[in-house]
Design a protein around this motif. Structure first.
Motif, PDB file in Angstrom:
ATOM      1  N   LEU A 819       2.355  11.468  15.253  1.00 29.51           N
ATOM      2  CA  LEU A 819       1.878  10.950  13.968  1.00 29.51           C
ATOM      3  C   LEU A 819       3.030  10.287  13.235  1.00 29.51           C
ATOM      4  CD1 LEU A 819      -0.248  10.877  11.588  1.00 29.51           C
ATOM      5  CD2 LEU A 819       0.750  13.059  10.866  1.00 29.51           C
ATOM      6  N   TRP A 820       2.767   9.093  12.679  1.00 27.85           N
ATOM      7  CA  TRP A 820       3.743   8.436  11.815  1.00 27.85           C
ATOM      8  C   TRP A 820       3.193   8.411  10.400  1.00 27.85           C
ATOM      9  CZ3 TRP A 820       3.922   4.380   8.408  1.00 27.85           C
ATOM     10  CH2 TRP A 820       5.199   3.966   7.990  1.00 27.85           C
ATOM     11  N   LEU A 821       4.063   8.711   9.418  1.00 26.79           N
ATOM     12  CA  LEU A 821       3.616   8.816   8.030  1.00 26.79           C
ATOM     13  C   LEU A 821       4.652   8.206   7.105  1.00 26.79           C
ATOM     14  CD1 LEU A 821       1.605  10.030   5.930  1.00 26.79           C
ATOM     15  CD2 LEU A 821       2.992  12.113   5.990  1.00 26.79           C
ATOM     16  N   ASP A 822       4.159   7.454   6.121  1.00 28.51           N
ATOM     17  CA  ASP A 822       4.993   6.942   5.030  1.00 28.51           C
ATOM     18  C   ASP A 822       5.020   8.004   3.943  1.00 28.51           C
ATOM     19  OD1 ASP A 822       6.170   5.672   2.892  1.00 28.51           O
ATOM     20  OD2 ASP A 822       5.122   3.768   3.205  1.00 28.51           O
ATOM     21  N   GLY A 823       6.215   8.492   3.607  1.00 29.02           N
ATOM     22  CA  GLY A 823       6.328   9.579   2.640  1.00 29.02           C
ATOM     23  C   GLY A 823       5.764   9.248   1.281  1.00 29.02           C
ATOM     24  N   SER A 824       5.647   7.963   0.943  1.00 27.90           N
ATOM     25  CA  SER A 824       5.118   7.591  -0.370  1.00 27.90           C
ATOM     26  C   SER A 824       3.597   7.483  -0.368  1.00 27.90           C
ATOM     27  CB  SER A 824       5.727   6.255  -0.807  1.00 27.90           C
ATOM     28  OG  SER A 824       5.378   5.222   0.118  1.00 27.90           O
ATOM     29  N   ASP A 825       2.958   7.775   0.771  1.00 22.96           N
ATOM     30  CA  ASP A 825       1.498   7.682   0.866  1.00 22.96           C
ATOM     31  C   ASP A 825       0.868   8.773   0.001  1.00 22.96           C
ATOM     32  OD1 ASP A 825      -1.207   7.697   1.624  1.00 22.96           O
ATOM     33  OD2 ASP A 825      -0.742   7.086   3.676  1.00 22.96           O
ATOM     34  N   PRO A 826      -0.011   8.393  -0.948  1.00 23.70           N
ATOM     35  CA  PRO A 826      -0.630   9.425  -1.805  1.00 23.70           C
ATOM     36  C   PRO A 826      -1.498  10.416  -1.025  1.00 23.70           C
ATOM     37  CG  PRO A 826      -1.630   7.262  -2.158  1.00 23.70           C
ATOM     38  CD  PRO A 826      -0.420   7.036  -1.322  1.00 23.70           C
ATOM     39  N   ASP A 827      -1.943  10.039   0.172  1.00 25.98           N
ATOM     40  CA  ASP A 827      -2.761  10.939   0.996  1.00 25.98           C
ATOM     41  C   ASP A 827      -1.920  11.722   1.991  1.00 25.98           C
ATOM     42  OD1 ASP A 827      -5.141  10.181  -0.176  1.00 25.98           O
ATOM     43  OD2 ASP A 827      -5.448   8.502   1.207  1.00 25.98           O
TER      44      ASP A 827
END
Length: 916
Positions: A819-827
């Protein structure tokens, strides 16, 4: 692509019984559909929208009897008598009602009909009876039994005229449906012999033939089914059959040959089959796709029957590619170790090294001798080949094209006898009458107008007579039947059609009468004009396609140009030899051709399309090995070594393909015969003179310059794995860095760069499973690496394995577990919680991890408690992540790029490789 094929081949090997059952079920299903909905073939040549076709369609509405298909009965009076003698005339008149009683006959026109001229020969020794079939019946769907009825009626009339003769022919008898004989099977027999010599095993030799025959059967059934739905020419069936057999055997040969070579080194049989299918099979997919695109490209001509021919031939090739990737590995599975070379089996049984017993065979020695001869003075070889092929192409300037007619059938055929008698007794023009028709509804004197127009037609040079000039019963349409002085294939008749069309233009301008011309010659002219207009666009299409395809495959500008020019030389020589044999009659006896005849009008475009695909096949198989040698560091003799390693299988493939095509020539019908000869000659010239003589000489002369490609273009071209490099790379790293390694992430020399920016370089990583990797550096650098570690971006260089998967080849598999995630993603919290609930996610990469909201940090902490969960956290300052990962194990500092960059640059097509 090769990694996917590798998995497919493994699956086919292991489920071989199921694969065979599926293909048998497909054949049975197609056979059932063919019996249920299969139709007959339609050999009519027409072009929707052409003036001759529009005129013919108009006739069907306004003059239906004039548009019906017809047959001719030629009545010859006994020696010393005339057909106008009372007894003979009465016998003919008595026969006409009997003809009209035949269930398929609409009308039978008496040669003594007062409104039609020219049905009695000038010396009155012959009469012509025109018999028209009912609407809907034509040469393709009139049964042999119905034709026999007319033949029997002719025999009855002959009996009624003692000493006389009656011959039956015409359009309804000119059909020549496709048929197969034992001669075509000889080509398959030669293929088996060649396969046996090359592969050294009867089991191995039979596999490509079985695969090709299954594909040929499926292709034939598909075409028969489609014939029940759409009009399909009978030539389509034989063309698809020829291509299916030729490419089916060749494509399977490439894979089986690679498999046998690998078995000879001691490789496990299943692994060898999968690797052979993935590597040689990748080239097969690219080569087959090229043939398919070229065949479908025939549709650019705008001629429906030609487009249909190309599409269904492409379907045949596609089926053979599918069989090579599925049924063939299954058959290799049934054979197992039994097709391993004997020397290798003995060496393995005795525990000896296999390599020490390997020695160059006769093929290798001959290949090396040949390539050294032709590259010793490469410029001389190049000039000699160009001069030879240029000389062979010169006769193509005399190429004579035409649509099929009875005059092209073998002497002695019933319809040919009738055709020749009509020419002898009445004139050649009677075998190709023209019809001028159009609306005359505004005329106050329809009969007078038609008669006046007919008078003008008779003054046109090349018109023998106007046989009939009448309005229809409603007096709204006029019809003028014109008999030329020359035959339907004569260039003078073509000129007559042009002159008559010029005359109708004058009528349209001066009289307001819109007339059009139809008939055999007019239709042939329209077909030829449409084909001539499409030839240049199609030529640009295939040559442009070859330039683009080979530029992508070989990462070179010179190789595609060399390949395209070589293709044009092959096509020109094939046209020239076809002209010599068919138009000029050279060596016609060799191919069972009784006399010189024109060739089918669409031969040039169909020959160009098919030869393009086949020529690119050999270019890919030969030149890819040369490129492999060059890429792997051979700067001394890459051309020679690449040629030696590929020549054996290419020679065998070319011999097989030429044999299959060549043995469709002797017993082939009038349409397929020149196509088969052109393909056989074209393939032989392209394989042996262009690809295996001219090609190596050019490569030798250019040396490293042959592989030149501007760096900016190289970065923008897509990657096309035609040589199985992906699976080769994947398998080479299967046990890297060592057999017992169990890293979550392991990479060496990792780098990412765009045209303007180096994001990072020379990065080494080693993260154990269950560990946490913290990345520190610039925004663009962090983003690139985190995307790459989750299989969503292809790096510029370096070797990388994540969760045991080799990147970028297994990126698709990795994305199911990473999984890749942007830390600033509100979800972010919801996304992390969902990952925590799925056991298949074992790696999570978070960019800008320092910007995670509080609830997301809690979800991340929950993930760290999962056994085997690996984390990659990236931030501009790693120290702020201490609270998130108190048990930090690995930390990497990405050096600042040499040129300032930001995350927006990750949209560069050379860098991006996927999304979250």
């Amino acid at each position: 692509m090769s990694t996917w094929i590798y998995r497919l081949a493994h699956a086919s090997w292991r489920a071989r019984r199921r694969v065979v059952a599926i293909w048998l079920a497909i054949l049975v299903a197609l056979g059932g559909l063919a019996l249920a909905v299969g139709g007959s073939f339609n050999d009519e040549f027409d072009i929707p929208g052409a003036s001759s076709k529009v005129a013919l369609d108009g006739l069907r509405m306004t003059f239906p009897e004039a548009a019906l298909s017809s047959a001719n009965m030629v009545v010859l009076a006994p020696e010393g008598q005339k057909v106008t003698d009372p007894a003979i005339k009465q016998a003919i008149e008595d026969e006409l009602p009997k003809l009209k009683e035949l269930d398929w006959v609409e009308m039978a026109q008496s040669p003594f009909f007062e409104y039609v001229d020219g049905l009695i020969s000038d010396d009155e020794t012959a009469a012509l009876i025109n018999v028209r079939a009912k609407e809907g019946l034509g040469p393709s769907n009139l049964s042999d039994a119905q034709r026999e009825m007319l033949v029997e009626a002719g025999a009855d009339l002959q009996d009624a005229i003692p000493g006389g003769e009656v011959h039956v022919g015409g359009d309804l008898f000119s059909v020549s449906m496709p048929h197969l004989s034992a001669i075509e099977a000889i080509g398959v027999g030669i293929a088996i012999i060649v396969l046996l010599v090359v592969l050294g095993s009867l089991r191995a030799a039979l596999m490509p033939v079985i695969s090709a025959l299954v594909g040929a059967g499926a292709s034939v059934l598909v075409i028969v089914i489609a014939a029940g739905v759409i009009p399909i020419m009978s030539t389509t069936l034989l063309l698809a059959l020829m291509l299916a057999l030729a490419v089916g055997i060749d494509y399977s040969l490439f894979i089986v040959s690679r498999h046998r070579d690998q078995l000879a080194t001691g490789m496990d049989a299943e692994e060898s089959a999968a690797r052979a299918t993935a590597t040689a099979g990748s080239a097969v997919v690219v080569a087959g796709s090229t043939v398919i695109v070229a065949l479908v490209g025939l549709s650019v001509a705008g001629i429906p029957f030609l487009g249909i021919m190309g599409v269904f031939s492409a379907v045949a090739v596609a089926i053979e590619v599918a069989l090579a990737l599925t049924l063939l590995p299954a058959m290799l599975g049934f054979a197992g170790d039994r097709i391993r070379p004997k020397e290798a089996r003995l060496a393995m049984a005795e525990g000896r090294s296999i390599e020490q017993h390997a020695k160059p065979d006769a093929w290798t020695r001959a290949s090396r001798w040949w390539v050294r001869v032709i590259t010793k003075v490469p410029l001389l070889t190049i000039l000699a080949v160009i001069a030879m092929l240029g000389a062979l192409a010169l006769p193509a300037t005399q190429l004579k094209l035409a649509l099929p007619n009875s005059g092209q059938n073998p002497p002695g055929a019933p319809d040919r006898i009738t055709f020749d008698l009509i020419t002898e007794r009445f004139g050649a023009g009677y075998n190709g009458p023209l019809v001028i028709t159009g609306p005359i509804v505004e005329s106050n004197d329809p009969m007078g107008l038609v008669t006046e127009l007919a008078g003008e037609v008779e003054q046109v040079p090349g018109v023998k007579l106007v046989a009939m000039a009448v309005p229809n019963p409603n007096a709204d349409t006029g019809l003028i039947q014109v008999i030329p002085t020359t035959g339907p294939d004569d260039p003078a008749t073509n000129q007559l059609v042009h002159d008559l069309r010029a005359l109708t233009d004058t009528w349209r301008a001066e009289r307001g009468v819109d007339m059009a011309i139809t008939g055999y010659t007019a239709m042939a002219l329209d077909v030829s004009a449409q084909l001539a207009g499409a030839l240049l666009p199609f030529s640009l299409f295939v040559v442009g396609l070859s330039l683009v395809l080979l530029t992508v495959v070989f990462r070179s500008l010179v190789v595609p140009v060399k390949a395209a020019l070589g293709y044009l030389l092959s096509v020109g020589a094939a046209f020239g030899i076809t002209t010599l044999v068919f138009n000029l009659g050279w060596f016609k006896e060799v191919i069972n051709l009784p006399e010189a005849i024109p060739v089918i009008s669409f031969l040039p475009i169909i020959l160009m399309g098919i030869l393009f695909g086949l020529a690119m096949d050999y270019e890919i198989f030969l030149t890819s090995r040369m490129r492999e040698e060059y890429v792997h560091g051979n700067r001394t003799n890459p051309t020679e070594e690449g040629f030696v390693h590929s020549a054996k299988v290419v020679v065998a493939a070319a011999i097989i393909m030429v044999s299959v095509f060549a043995f469709f020539v002797p017993a082939g019908s009038g349409v397929i015969k020149p196509i088969a000869l052109g393909l056989a000659v074209g393939v032989a010239i392209d394989a042996f003179l262009v690809r295996m003589t001219l090609g190596p000489a050019v490569m030798k002369m250019l040396r490293s310059g042959a592989w030149w490609l501007p760096a900016w273009l190289d970065r923008r071209l897509p990657a096309l794995d035609a040589e199985g490099e992906a699976i080769t790379h994947q398998l080479s790293l299967a046990e890297w860095p060592h057999p017992d390694a169990d890293h979550a992430v392991y990479g060496e020399g990792l780098a990412a760069a765009t045209e303007r920016t180096t994001l990072f370089s020379d990065v080494d990583l080693a993260l154990p499973r269950g560990g946490t990797l913290v990345l520190e550096g610039g925004a663009a650098s962090r983003r690139a690496l985190t995307l790459a570690l989750t299989g969503r971006l292809a790096l510029t260089s370096g070797e990388l394995k994540v969760l045991g998967l080799v990147l970028p080849q297994q990126a698709g598999s990795l994305r199911r577990h990473a999984l890749w995630l942007d830390g600033s993603d509100p979800d972010a919290a919801r996304i992390l919680a969902r990952a925590s609930a799925h056991d298949d996610v074992t790696l999570v990469a978070v960019d800008d991890a320092d910007r995670l909201p509080a609830d997301a940090r809690g979800a991340l902490a929950e993930l760290t408690s999962h056994e085997g969960m690996s984390l990659v956290l990236a931030a501009s300052d790693a120290d702020v992540l201490a609270a998130l990962v108190p048990a930090q194990r690995v930390r990497a500092d990405l050096a600042a790029p040499a040129v300032p960059a930001d995350a927006a640059e990750l949209t560069d097509p050379a860098l991006t490789g996927g999304t979250r």
